[in-house]
Design a protein around this motif. Structure first.
Motif, PDB file in Angstrom:
ATOM      1  N   VAL A  54       0.946  -0.979   0.008  1.00  0.00           N
ATOM      2  CA  VAL A  54      -0.056   0.138   0.123  1.00  0.00           C
ATOM      3  C   VAL A  54       0.906   1.150   0.004  1.00  0.00           C
ATOM      4  O   VAL A  54       0.646   2.220  -0.879  1.00  0.00           O
ATOM      5  N   GLN A  55       1.885   1.058   0.931  1.00  0.00           N
ATOM      6  CA  GLN A  55       2.851   2.456   0.700  1.00  0.00           C
ATOM      7  C   GLN A  55       3.360   2.555  -0.417  1.00  0.00           C
ATOM      8  O   GLN A  55       3.614   4.066  -0.757  1.00  0.00           O
ATOM      9  N   GLN A  56       3.779   1.715  -1.337  1.00  0.00           N
ATOM     10  CA  GLN A  56       4.465   1.810  -2.433  1.00  0.00           C
ATOM     11  C   GLN A  56       3.352   2.056  -3.772  1.00  0.00           C
ATOM     12  O   GLN A  56       4.001   1.751  -4.737  1.00  0.00           O
ATOM     13  N   ASN A  57       2.106   1.839  -3.195  1.00  0.00           N
ATOM     14  CA  ASN A  57       1.080   1.986  -4.359  1.00  0.00           C
ATOM     15  C   ASN A  57       1.459   0.604  -5.360  1.00  0.00           C
ATOM     16  O   ASN A  57       1.367   0.810  -6.649  1.00  0.00           O
ATOM     17  N   ALA A  58       1.602  -0.270  -4.905  1.00  0.00           N
ATOM     18  CA  ALA A  58       2.314  -1.392  -5.590  1.00  0.00           C
ATOM     19  C   ALA A  58       1.076  -2.465  -5.990  1.00  0.00           C
ATOM     20  O   ALA A  58      -0.190  -2.292  -5.675  1.00  0.00           O
ATOM     21  N   LYS A  59       1.236  -3.190  -7.079  1.00  0.00           N
ATOM     22  CA  LYS A  59       0.486  -3.948  -7.532  1.00  0.00           C
ATOM     23  C   LYS A  59       0.658  -5.382  -6.867  1.00  0.00           C
ATOM     24  O   LYS A  59       1.381  -5.538  -5.883  1.00  0.00           O
ATOM     25  N   VAL A  60      -0.308  -6.221  -7.305  1.00  0.00           N
ATOM     26  CA  VAL A  60      -0.666  -7.630  -6.427  1.00  0.00           C
ATOM     27  C   VAL A  60       0.832  -8.278  -6.238  1.00  0.00           C
ATOM     28  O   VAL A  60       1.058  -8.733  -5.639  1.00  0.00           O
ATOM     29  N   ARG A  61       1.519  -8.377  -7.631  1.00  0.00           N
ATOM     30  CA  ARG A  61       2.618  -8.979  -7.738  1.00  0.00           C
ATOM     31  C   ARG A  61       3.729  -8.467  -6.786  1.00  0.00           C
ATOM     32  O   ARG A  61       4.420  -9.409  -6.098  1.00  0.00           O
ATOM     33  N   LEU A  62       3.732  -7.224  -6.557  1.00  0.00           N
ATOM     34  CA  LEU A  62       4.826  -6.673  -5.815  1.00  0.00           C
ATOM     35  C   LEU A  62       4.468  -6.971  -4.384  1.00  0.00           C
ATOM     36  O   LEU A  62       5.197  -7.362  -3.397  1.00  0.00           O
ATOM     37  N   HIS A  63       3.129  -6.922  -3.976  1.00  0.00           N
ATOM     38  CA  HIS A  63       2.672  -7.626  -2.683  1.00  0.00           C
ATOM     39  C   HIS A  63       2.951  -8.869  -2.306  1.00  0.00           C
ATOM     40  O   HIS A  63       3.726  -9.307  -1.406  1.00  0.00           O
ATOM     41  N   ASP A  64       3.062  -9.569  -3.399  1.00  0.00           N
ATOM     42  CA  ASP A  64       3.319 -11.244  -3.381  1.00  0.00           C
ATOM     43  C   ASP A  64       4.833 -11.200  -3.221  1.00  0.00           C
ATOM     44  O   ASP A  64       5.336 -12.188  -2.228  1.00  0.00           O
ATOM     45  N   MET A  65       5.451 -10.440  -3.635  1.00  0.00           N
ATOM     46  CA  MET A  65       6.973 -10.427  -3.432  1.00  0.00           C
ATOM     47  C   MET A  65       7.294  -9.978  -2.130  1.00  0.00           C
ATOM     48  O   MET A  65       8.196 -10.757  -1.422  1.00  0.00           O
ATOM     49  N   ALA A  66       6.695  -9.052  -1.541  1.00  0.00           N
ATOM     50  CA  ALA A  66       7.069  -8.624  -0.410  1.00  0.00           C
ATOM     51  C   ALA A  66       6.663  -9.912   1.057  1.00  0.00           C
ATOM     52  O   ALA A  66       7.285 -10.131   1.777  1.00  0.00           O
ATOM     53  N   ILE A  70       9.022 -11.944   3.438  1.00  0.00           N
ATOM     54  CA  ILE A  70       8.874 -12.080   4.703  1.00  0.00           C
ATOM     55  C   ILE A  70       8.770 -13.540   5.261  1.00  0.00           C
ATOM     56  O   ILE A  70       9.328 -13.987   6.198  1.00  0.00           O
ATOM     57  N   ALA A  71       7.960 -14.275   4.337  1.00  0.00           N
ATOM     58  CA  ALA A  71       7.925 -15.648   4.662  1.00  0.00           C
ATOM     59  C   ALA A  71       9.198 -16.522   4.718  1.00  0.00           C
ATOM     60  O   ALA A  71       9.586 -17.274   5.410  1.00  0.00           O
ATOM     61  N   ALA A  72      10.207 -16.125   3.784  1.00  0.00           N
ATOM     62  CA  ALA A  72      11.467 -16.607   3.718  1.00  0.00           C
ATOM     63  C   ALA A  72      12.404 -16.339   5.057  1.00  0.00           C
ATOM     64  O   ALA A  72      13.072 -17.008   5.556  1.00  0.00           O
ATOM     65  N   GLU A  73      11.924 -15.062   5.429  1.00  0.00           N
ATOM     66  CA  GLU A  73      12.747 -14.604   6.717  1.00  0.00           C
ATOM     67  C   GLU A  73      12.317 -15.337   7.992  1.00  0.00           C
ATOM     68  O   GLU A  73      13.132 -16.050   8.673  1.00  0.00           O
ATOM     69  N   VAL A  74      11.060 -15.738   8.087  1.00  0.00           N
ATOM     70  CA  VAL A  74      10.397 -16.366   9.323  1.00  0.00           C
ATOM     71  C   VAL A  74      10.696 -17.808   9.019  1.00  0.00           C
ATOM     72  O   VAL A  74      10.975 -18.648  10.017  1.00  0.00           O
ATOM     73  N   GLY A  75      10.726 -18.325   7.650  1.00  0.00           N
ATOM     74  CA  GLY A  75      11.216 -19.543   7.507  1.00  0.00           C
ATOM     75  C   GLY A  75      12.481 -19.907   8.029  1.00  0.00           C
ATOM     76  O   GLY A  75      12.801 -21.200   8.506  1.00  0.00           O
ATOM     77  N   GLY A  76      13.427 -19.032   7.790  1.00  0.00           N
ATOM     78  CA  GLY A  76      14.910 -19.351   8.479  1.00  0.00           C
ATOM     79  C   GLY A  76      14.871 -19.619   9.651  1.00  0.00           C
ATOM     80  O   GLY A  76      15.463 -20.498  10.169  1.00  0.00           O
ATOM     81  N   VAL A  77      13.879 -18.652  10.468  1.00  0.00           N
ATOM     82  CA  VAL A  77      13.990 -19.063  12.033  1.00  0.00           C
ATOM     83  C   VAL A  77      13.324 -20.294  12.375  1.00  0.00           C
ATOM     84  O   VAL A  77      13.705 -20.955  13.273  1.00  0.00           O
TER      85      VAL A  77
END
Length: 443
Positions: A54-66, A70-77
């Motif tokens: 939302v902050q970047q006025n991003a499209k759905v694809r960019l939201h999925d990338m974010a 985050i999922a990869a970061e949490v997955g590492g833990v």
């Protein structure tokens, strides 16, 4: 360990058991708190990814990338894959944000995790704007039942709330029926058939009956003569294994391999037919309602199939509980008459031990107060119990008494009371307004 500790019912034994039960209760509360905390953290991770887009006025694809990042970061833990974490984030947001009242009830100990799962699974079949209404009623029902017992009821309730008729949705779903082969390990694979529920239930029931017939007659068949007796004597397969083998035999050869009279038109196994127990509302039978019907408290089935089953059955009849002119309410013999059995099947629907939902047609009719100790063969002293819980009533310190209305009150060895209310009646009669004078009275 002392003799009193080793003897069920002894003072030390009961004290030790009470301590274990108290510890289990404490641990369960701690686990629930941790599970809820984890869900809230995962849901927060999902919201963070959405806020970034939302902050970047991003499209759905960019939201999925974010979200992936985050999922990869949490997955590492958590030492798991980002795909798994992303799926769990989605589930967490659905539970925390879509069903907040259920989470609150879980947190306060009114319901447990599997209750929440049952509420979410059934509720998400509805449009999101109906979730809160469904959730409020579902929580109240869950407070009085175990998760596995209430799951089928919640599914039926959600299906009836749905703005589209169950019959219409079932017709669409039936178009997706298929058989899939899923390769497994060590030379094994899963053969998965997606079929209408009644057909799948009937297949499983027939396989179960045939498997039990093979297992239960092993000694008798092994005592015979010939090569077949030797094969039977060495048969140590479990019921699950026999069920799988009969399934393969029927599909590949058309007849069970161990049916001794398979060359005749109707061998003992081939003559076994599937049984299903279905509760059909009267309005559905008449065609004025297209809502789902209840397959013995387990799954909803489509109304068209329920009508066919009701029309084809050879034991269809109305059940009346009338002390003077209706169903037999008592008998001097130990054996339960057929009419009483049918009434009890309609009343009980399933095994009456708390949490068990084995269908009544697969249970035994038990004398709540043992017949050998003076218990009468009457409706107020009879209830269905599956073999497992019937044996537990006989051979352990669990005790039960039947209250008014078919309610069973179970007492555990520690003195804990578990109330098993009678299921919702399958048949109910309500007074109708008299027809207008211009119309003939209905038959």
């Amino acid at each position: 360990m002392t003799e009193a500790t080793e003897t069920p019912g002894g003072e030390n034994y009961l004290a030790t058991l009470a301590g274990i039960v108290a510890d289990v209760s404490d641990v369960a509360r701690q686990v629930a708190a941790a599970q809820i905390a984890e869900l809230r953290v995962l849901a927060a991770a999902g919201r963070l990814a959405e806020e970034q887009a939302v902050q970047q006025n991003a499209k759905v694809r960019l939201h999925d990338m974010a979200l992936r990042s985050i999922a990869a970061e949490v997955g590492g833990v958590l030492r798991t894959t980002d795909r798994t974490v992303q799926r769990r984030i989605g589930e967490a947001r659905t539970i925390i944000e879509g069903f907040p009242a259920a989470v609150t009830a879980w947190e306060s100990g009114r319901i447990v995790r599997e209750h929440v799962r049952a509420i979410v699974d059934a509720g998400t079949t509805l449009p999101a704007e109906m979730w809160a209404e469904f959730e409020a009623i579902a929580i109240e029902r869950c407070e009085r039942e175990t998760p596995n017992r209430v799951r089928g009821e919640l599914e039926i309730f959600a299906q009836r709330m749905h703005p589209r008729s169950f019959a219409e949705r079932h017709e669409e779903a039936a178009a997706s029926r298929c058989v899939r082969l899923v390769p497994g390990r060590d030379g094994m694979s899963d053969l998965v058939a997606t079929l209408p529920t009644v057909i799948a239930e009937g297949i499983h029931d027939r396989l179960t009956q045939q498997a039990r017939a093979i297992v239960d007659t092993r000694e008798e068949r092994a005592a015979g003569s010939g090569d077949a007796a030797g094969v039977v004597a060495s048969d140590t397969r479990t019921t699950d294994q026999v069920r799988a083998d009969v399934f393969a035999d029927l599909l590949l050869a058309g007849t069970p391999a161990l049916d001794d009279t398979r060359d005749t038109s109707a061998g003992p196994l081939g003559a076994i037919r599937a049984r299903v127990q279905v509760l059909v509302p009267a309005a559905t039978l008449t065609g004025s309602d297209d809502g789902p019907c209840d397959l013995a408290g387990r799954f909803p089935i489509d109304p068209a199939t329920a009508r066919v089953l009701a029309g084809d059955t050879g034991i269809w009849e109305r059940l009346f509980y009338d002390p003077t002119t209706g169903v037999t309410v008592a008998t001097d013999s130990y054996r339960v008459p057929l009419g009483m059995r049918r009434f009890l099947q309609a009343r009980d629907q399933h095994c009456r031990f708390p949490g068990c939902r084995v269908a009544a047609i697969r249970c035994e009719v038990d004398h709540t107060h043992d017949h050998a100790l003076g218990g009468a063969t009457k409706l107020s002293n009879l209830a269905h119990l599956c073999q497992r819980h019937h044996s537990m009533k006989q051979f352990t310190a669990w005790r039960v008494r039947q209250l008014k209305g078919g309610v069973l009150e179970w007492t555990s060895p520690l003195g804990r009371i578990y109330r098993e209310d009678a299921p919702t009646p399958a048949v109910a009669f309500t007074p109708a307004d008299p027809p207008p004078l211009s119309e003939p009275a209905p038959f």
